[in-house]
Motif scaffolding. Structure first.
Motif, PDB file in Angstrom:
ATOM      1  N   UNK A 219     -59.872 -93.532 116.272  1.00  0.00           N
ATOM      2  CA  UNK A 219     -59.311 -92.210 115.758  1.00  0.00           C
ATOM      3  C   UNK A 219     -58.126 -92.965 114.668  1.00  0.00           C
ATOM      4  N   UNK A 220     -58.272 -92.264 113.539  1.00  0.00           N
ATOM      5  CA  UNK A 220     -57.450 -92.357 112.437  1.00  0.00           C
ATOM      6  C   UNK A 220     -56.699 -91.242 112.138  1.00  0.00           C
ATOM      7  N   UNK A 221     -55.287 -91.148 112.496  1.00  0.00           N
ATOM      8  CA  UNK A 221     -54.445 -90.017 112.368  1.00  0.00           C
ATOM      9  C   UNK A 221     -54.157 -90.000 110.866  1.00  0.00           C
ATOM     10  N   UNK A 222     -53.651 -88.643 110.342  1.00  0.00           N
ATOM     11  CA  UNK A 222     -53.225 -88.302 108.926  1.00  0.00           C
ATOM     12  C   UNK A 222     -51.666 -88.735 109.062  1.00  0.00           C
ATOM     13  N   UNK A 223     -51.216 -89.730 108.588  1.00  0.00           N
ATOM     14  CA  UNK A 223     -49.956 -90.417 108.152  1.00  0.00           C
ATOM     15  C   UNK A 223     -49.774 -90.493 106.888  1.00  0.00           C
ATOM     16  N   UNK A 224     -49.002 -89.729 106.111  1.00  0.00           N
ATOM     17  CA  UNK A 224     -48.913 -89.837 104.801  1.00  0.00           C
ATOM     18  C   UNK A 224     -47.913 -91.098 104.501  1.00  0.00           C
ATOM     19  N   UNK A 225     -48.107 -91.913 103.428  1.00  0.00           N
ATOM     20  CA  UNK A 225     -47.061 -93.101 103.235  1.00  0.00           C
ATOM     21  C   UNK A 225     -46.159 -92.444 102.036  1.00  0.00           C
ATOM     22  N   UNK A 226     -45.097 -92.034 102.587  1.00  0.00           N
ATOM     23  CA  UNK A 226     -44.086 -91.152 101.658  1.00  0.00           C
ATOM     24  C   UNK A 226     -43.306 -92.262 100.790  1.00  0.00           C
ATOM     25  N   UNK A 227     -43.162 -91.769  99.604  1.00  0.00           N
ATOM     26  CA  UNK A 227     -42.338 -92.711  98.590  1.00  0.00           C
ATOM     27  C   UNK A 227     -43.239 -93.559  97.847  1.00  0.00           C
ATOM     28  N   UNK A 228     -44.547 -93.584  97.800  1.00  0.00           N
ATOM     29  CA  UNK A 228     -45.442 -94.598  97.341  1.00  0.00           C
ATOM     30  C   UNK A 228     -45.868 -94.290  95.918  1.00  0.00           C
TER      31      UNK A 228
ATOM     32  N   UNK B  17     -56.226 -93.319  99.465  1.00  0.00           N
ATOM     33  CA  UNK B  17     -55.960 -92.237  98.641  1.00  0.00           C
ATOM     34  C   UNK B  17     -56.473 -90.926  99.635  1.00  0.00           C
ATOM     35  N   UNK B  18     -55.839 -90.089  99.545  1.00  0.00           N
ATOM     36  CA  UNK B  18     -56.136 -88.882 100.242  1.00  0.00           C
ATOM     37  C   UNK B  18     -55.425 -87.574  99.705  1.00  0.00           C
ATOM     38  N   UNK B  19     -56.082 -86.870  99.044  1.00  0.00           N
ATOM     39  CA  UNK B  19     -55.699 -85.305  98.324  1.00  0.00           C
ATOM     40  C   UNK B  19     -54.505 -85.825  97.384  1.00  0.00           C
ATOM     41  N   UNK B  20     -54.571 -86.541  96.643  1.00  0.00           N
ATOM     42  CA  UNK B  20     -53.391 -86.652  95.611  1.00  0.00           C
ATOM     43  C   UNK B  20     -52.186 -87.741  96.090  1.00  0.00           C
ATOM     44  N   UNK B  21     -52.214 -88.207  97.261  1.00  0.00           N
ATOM     45  CA  UNK B  21     -51.297 -89.038  97.769  1.00  0.00           C
ATOM     46  C   UNK B  21     -51.932 -90.398  98.693  1.00  0.00           C
ATOM     47  N   UNK B  22     -51.211 -91.338  99.151  1.00  0.00           N
ATOM     48  CA  UNK B  22     -51.650 -92.427  99.910  1.00  0.00           C
ATOM     49  C   UNK B  22     -51.339 -92.036 101.410  1.00  0.00           C
ATOM     50  N   UNK B  23     -52.176 -92.271 102.296  1.00  0.00           N
ATOM     51  CA  UNK B  23     -52.071 -92.303 103.779  1.00  0.00           C
ATOM     52  C   UNK B  23     -52.150 -93.739 104.359  1.00  0.00           C
ATOM     53  N   UNK B  24     -51.338 -93.764 105.480  1.00  0.00           N
ATOM     54  CA  UNK B  24     -51.651 -95.190 106.208  1.00  0.00           C
ATOM     55  C   UNK B  24     -52.758 -95.077 106.887  1.00  0.00           C
ATOM     56  N   UNK B  25     -53.640 -96.127 106.828  1.00  0.00           N
ATOM     57  CA  UNK B  25     -54.974 -96.128 107.602  1.00  0.00           C
ATOM     58  C   UNK B  25     -55.264 -97.073 108.546  1.00  0.00           C
ATOM     59  N   UNK B  26     -54.852 -96.737 109.529  1.00  0.00           N
ATOM     60  CA  UNK B  26     -54.642 -97.487 111.004  1.00  0.00           C
ATOM     61  C   UNK B  26     -55.409 -96.835 111.921  1.00  0.00           C
TER      62      UNK B  26
END
Length: 98
Positions: free
Chosen positions: A2-11, A41-50
């Motif tokens: 499982x890879x949850x959608x967690x946006x990396x804010x302020x990147x 990269x995800x929809x114009x922002x970056x997500x943590x990919x863990x």
């Protein structure tokens, strides 16, 4: 796995080929190693990919370590090794897929 959608804010940095961070193929996308964790990269922002949970990589005969021939990627409190298009992390007496 499982890879949850967690946006990396302020990147503010934009990851792409030649950006200076290690690029790691991961399924249908590319992760970038940055500050001890992975971004994608995800929809114009970056997500943590863990990946969350314990996902053992079975049938792994190769021992990873310095000079093993695989790219070492710092990841939190350990080092992952890029192998066959995914990352292996040492765990007890085996490797996990990360």
């Amino acid at each position: 796995m499982t890879i949850p959608h967690v946006e990396h804010a302020g990147h503010d940095h934009v990851h792409r080929e030649g950006c200076g961070h290690a690029a790691l193929p991961h399924g249908d996308h590319v992760d970038y190693a940055h500050d001890g964790h992975l971004h994608r990269a995800h929809d114009g922002h970056f997500d943590e990919c863990e990946i969350h949970g314990h996902v053992p990589h079975t049938g792994h005969e190769h021992a990873h370590g310095e000079g093993c021939g695989h790219v070492a990627v710092p990841h939190g409190d350990h080092v992952d090794y890029l192998h066959d298009g995914h990352r292996h992390a040492p765990h007890e007496d085996h490797y996990d897929d990360h």
